[in-house]
Design a protein around this motif. Sequence first.
Motif, mmCIF file in Angstrom:
data_model
loop_
_atom_site.group_PDB
_atom_site.id
_atom_site.type_symbol
_atom_site.label_atom_id
_atom_site.label_comp_id
_atom_site.label_asym_id
_atom_site.label_seq_id
_atom_site.Cartn_x
_atom_site.Cartn_y
_atom_site.Cartn_z
ATOM 1 N N SER A 3 0.828 -1.205 0.000
ATOM 2 C CA SER A 3 0.000 0.000 0.000
ATOM 3 C C SER A 3 0.862 1.254 0.000
ATOM 4 O O SER A 3 0.422 2.308 -0.450
ATOM 5 C CB SER A 3 -0.976 -0.006 1.167
ATOM 6 N N ILE A 4 2.110 1.142 0.475
ATOM 7 C CA ILE A 4 2.991 2.321 0.423
ATOM 8 C C ILE A 4 3.206 2.712 -1.043
ATOM 9 O O ILE A 4 3.115 3.885 -1.417
ATOM 10 C CB ILE A 4 4.331 2.017 1.114
ATOM 11 N N TRP A 5 3.422 1.702 -1.881
ATOM 12 C CA TRP A 5 3.622 2.003 -3.296
ATOM 13 C C TRP A 5 2.368 2.566 -3.932
ATOM 14 O O TRP A 5 2.419 3.418 -4.800
ATOM 15 C CB TRP A 5 4.130 0.770 -4.062
ATOM 16 N N ARG A 6 1.236 2.094 -3.474
ATOM 17 C CA ARG A 6 -0.016 2.638 -4.032
ATOM 18 C C ARG A 6 -0.123 4.130 -3.677
ATOM 19 O O ARG A 6 -0.570 4.935 -4.490
ATOM 20 C CB ARG A 6 -1.214 1.856 -3.509
ATOM 21 N N GLY A 7 0.277 4.475 -2.457
ATOM 22 C CA GLY A 7 0.257 5.884 -2.047
ATOM 23 C C GLY A 7 1.213 6.710 -2.899
ATOM 24 O O GLY A 7 0.863 7.799 -3.374
ATOM 25 N N ILE A 8 2.430 6.168 -3.113
ATOM 26 C CA ILE A 8 3.412 6.893 -3.939
ATOM 27 C C ILE A 8 2.863 7.094 -5.357
ATOM 28 O O ILE A 8 3.032 8.145 -5.982
ATOM 29 C CB ILE A 8 4.761 6.138 -3.955
ATOM 30 N N LEU A 9 2.161 6.070 -5.826
ATOM 31 C CA LEU A 9 1.593 6.155 -7.180
ATOM 32 C C LEU A 9 0.596 7.301 -7.315
ATOM 33 O O LEU A 9 0.514 7.935 -8.370
ATOM 34 C CB LEU A 9 0.826 4.870 -7.489
ATOM 35 N N VAL B 138 0.723 10.114 -5.724
ATOM 36 C CA VAL B 138 1.503 11.357 -5.844
ATOM 37 C C VAL B 138 2.066 11.480 -7.262
ATOM 38 O O VAL B 138 1.996 12.547 -7.895
ATOM 39 C CB VAL B 138 2.646 11.360 -4.802
ATOM 40 N N LEU B 139 2.600 10.370 -7.772
ATOM 41 C CA LEU B 139 3.183 10.413 -9.124
ATOM 42 C C LEU B 139 2.110 10.729 -10.163
ATOM 43 O O LEU B 139 2.341 11.460 -11.126
ATOM 44 C CB LEU B 139 3.851 9.077 -9.460
ATOM 45 N N THR B 140 0.911 10.173 -9.961
ATOM 46 C CA THR B 140 -0.166 10.411 -10.932
ATOM 47 C C THR B 140 -0.576 11.883 -10.930
ATOM 48 O O THR B 140 -0.803 12.477 -11.988
ATOM 49 C CB THR B 140 -1.380 9.508 -10.615
ATOM 50 N N MET B 141 -0.641 12.482 -9.750
ATOM 51 C CA MET B 141 -0.975 13.909 -9.705
ATOM 52 C C MET B 141 0.153 14.717 -10.367
ATOM 53 O O MET B 141 -0.088 15.755 -10.976
ATOM 54 C CB MET B 141 -1.194 14.388 -8.265
ATOM 55 N N SER B 142 1.392 14.211 -10.258
ATOM 56 C CA SER B 142 2.509 14.920 -10.914
ATOM 57 C C SER B 142 2.361 14.882 -12.427
ATOM 58 O O SER B 142 2.684 15.859 -13.106
ATOM 59 C CB SER B 142 3.853 14.284 -10.550
ATOM 60 N N VAL B 143 1.873 13.762 -12.969
ATOM 61 C CA VAL B 143 1.772 13.695 -14.431
ATOM 62 C C VAL B 143 0.595 14.534 -14.923
ATOM 63 O O VAL B 143 0.529 14.912 -16.095
ATOM 64 C CB VAL B 143 1.710 12.232 -14.943
ATOM 65 N N ALA B 144 -0.350 14.864 -14.014
ATOM 66 C CA ALA B 144 -1.457 15.741 -14.424
ATOM 67 C C ALA B 144 -1.009 17.207 -14.466
ATOM 68 O O ALA B 144 -1.603 18.022 -15.166
ATOM 69 C CB ALA B 144 -2.640 15.581 -13.474
ATOM 70 N N THR B 145 0.068 17.525 -13.701
ATOM 71 C CA THR B 145 0.488 18.932 -13.589
ATOM 72 C C THR B 145 0.824 19.574 -14.937
ATOM 73 O O THR B 145 0.345 20.682 -15.222
ATOM 74 C CB THR B 145 1.678 19.040 -12.616
ATOM 75 N N VAL C 168 -9.825 11.829 -10.560
ATOM 76 C CA VAL C 168 -10.625 10.880 -9.754
ATOM 77 C C VAL C 168 -10.010 9.480 -9.869
ATOM 78 O O VAL C 168 -9.756 8.799 -8.871
ATOM 79 C CB VAL C 168 -12.102 10.867 -10.244
ATOM 80 N N ASN C 169 -9.738 9.051 -11.104
ATOM 81 C CA ASN C 169 -9.169 7.707 -11.309
ATOM 82 C C ASN C 169 -7.870 7.532 -10.552
ATOM 83 O O ASN C 169 -7.553 6.447 -10.065
ATOM 84 C CB ASN C 169 -8.832 7.473 -12.787
ATOM 85 N N GLY C 170 -7.078 8.606 -10.526
ATOM 86 C CA GLY C 170 -5.739 8.497 -9.958
ATOM 87 C C GLY C 170 -5.727 8.559 -8.436
ATOM 88 O O GLY C 170 -4.683 8.373 -7.815
#
Length: 581
Positions: free
Chosen positions: A298-304, A306-313, A371-373
């Motif tokens: 689940s730690i990796w899911r949390g990191i994901l 953050v990364l997904t919001m970064s790719v939306a930026t 939402v998906n991310g």
Amino acid sequence: MSIEIAADTFSSAPPQSESDHAAASMRRLMLAFLVAGFSALLVGATIGPLQALNYGGVDAYPALRPLLQSYYQGLTIHGVMNGYVFTFFITCGLLVYLPARELGVTPNLTMWRACFAIMAVGALCVLYAMGDNSSSVLWTFYPPLKGSPFFYIGITLLALGSTMPLPILMDMRRTWRRHRPGEITPLVTYMSLTTMLMWGLAGVGVVAELVLQLDPWSLGLISTVDPIINRTLFWLTGHPIVYFWLMPAYVSWYGLLSRQVGGKLVSDPMARITFALLMIFSLPVGTHHQFSDPGFSSIWRGILVVLTMSVATPSLVTAFTIGLSLEYAGRLRGGKGWFGWFRALPWGDPSVAAQVLAAITFILGGATGIVNGSWQLNAIVHNTTFIPGHFHVTVGSVTAMTFMAISFWMVPHLTGRQLISRRLALFSVWVWFIGMTIFAIGMTWAGLYGVPRRAWVSALPHDTYHALYGAASVPLALVAIGGVLLWVASYSFFAVFFGTLLFGRHAAPPPIPFAQSFGGPASSTIDSPPNPARFASPLIRALDHIWLLTGITALATIAAYIPILWPFLHHVTRAPGWILW
Ligand code: HAS
Ligand code: CU
């Protein structure tokens, strides 16, 4: 070896010199990419509305036998033809042709032809495998669903062929730099190169999946495969592919649209930062498609998340940069007040209308993506119609409408034939916009009622369909209405596209509408005056080191994937193939 040609030369007379000949070959080849791509869309878009009717409770498939055996066969053809064949052909044409004209350098035509040929063979193999109903495995071809070798080998060829513009671009950039040492890469070429570099790196996932697993499996050389490892390799490419669909549209929004609306691009550096960020963040986030899969922490899911919001930026940055460029042009055209600039845009130009309308749909596409991310929200929407709702206002609007927009000026530019009807072109993009918006609102809304995606719901007995999905009857009706409108829109578009190719009146071909940015040069061809951007800021200079970007992207991807793949590789599952259709 690249040959140098004058930029923006166009001659409808027989070629005189080698460079005329090269320019004519380039135009023919670009046209071939366009025709192949839009022919694929013709097949895919013809089938799409059947799926929309399915959700509206109308089962058209029994009437279509023996042409189509099932909803799943139709859905596979729709996803593969639109998602891979249409987009790959258009992109592999555009991202060579536009930089070549921007730089004033001829691409390696042999390699560009090989790119076309390899993808064409791949597309025919895949079409054959889907047509005989041996491979109704949907566009994600998740094992243990098992299709025919033609399907997997065809996809392998399509994937490999689609990376070939990368060496062609590198070669052209090298030639250009020899003539203009110390200058930074012109914008359209920079955007094309970062897109192809991103895609070249991303392709490693699916090519490994296909070459090491699915190709030999389908040929009977190995008997089992590991579904979860293959899904992970698929999404290593399958997420970046959505940016391989988005970035070429952004090339047009940043590189051309501001000129088409009569203004300037307000910030060249913002465009470069956007593309560099899209390149770096696209790869590490693939597993956000696997939030519901077991096996990683689940730690990796949390990191994901953050990364997904970064790719939306970078897309949020794009909203402001493109929004401001449009506003600037609208005000130059006399638009006043808060929204007057928006009305003052040249809405009579179908190419402009298509791109601005596409940008508007992307507001919904971006919001649903966020939402998906978000992991917890993803648990509500995953595997529901919310997801196709999301991607029809991204790839189905931003990409498809921008490619349609490009064809409206590019077909006249390549053939010297005028559009047969600007009104019909405008009609097609407006109806596409309205149809896609209604469809996407219906799908996302129905998804919130838990209507599953990829389900042949219309084949259920009438009472069962109503008992299960009656609560979602309004959104599902919107889905069906949107689908029918999209039929009208796509056939209007194809009438314009193919009609212009065949019957358009001869006229002076328009030039490529390369945009100028504030402070940027009017032209970047090898023979144009020295480029003031040679004094670009240190950040822009750093971003021009594409190998540095490649290294950062590769490292970030390895860092993101080792913790996910490691446990999978230590608990290998051996699954035989399944044919469920
Ligand atoms: Fe996505 C699933 C997250 C963008 C495509 N996505 C999919 C699938 C596809 C797809 C095909 O995190 C389904 C795959 C399958 O079959 O299972 N997606 C995101 C996020 C973004 C995003 C965070 N997706 C895209 C784009 C696509 C695409 C782009 C295609 C081209 N997506 C996900 C996630 C999933 C997913 C999860 C997995 C879901 C699951 O559970 O299965 C972001 O990149 C979005 C950022 C976008 C914005 C919008 C910016 C707005 C702009 C327009 C401005 C307007 C202007 C007009 C200028 C922040 C740029 C001016 C007008 C005025 C009126 C002012
Ligand atoms: Cu994704």
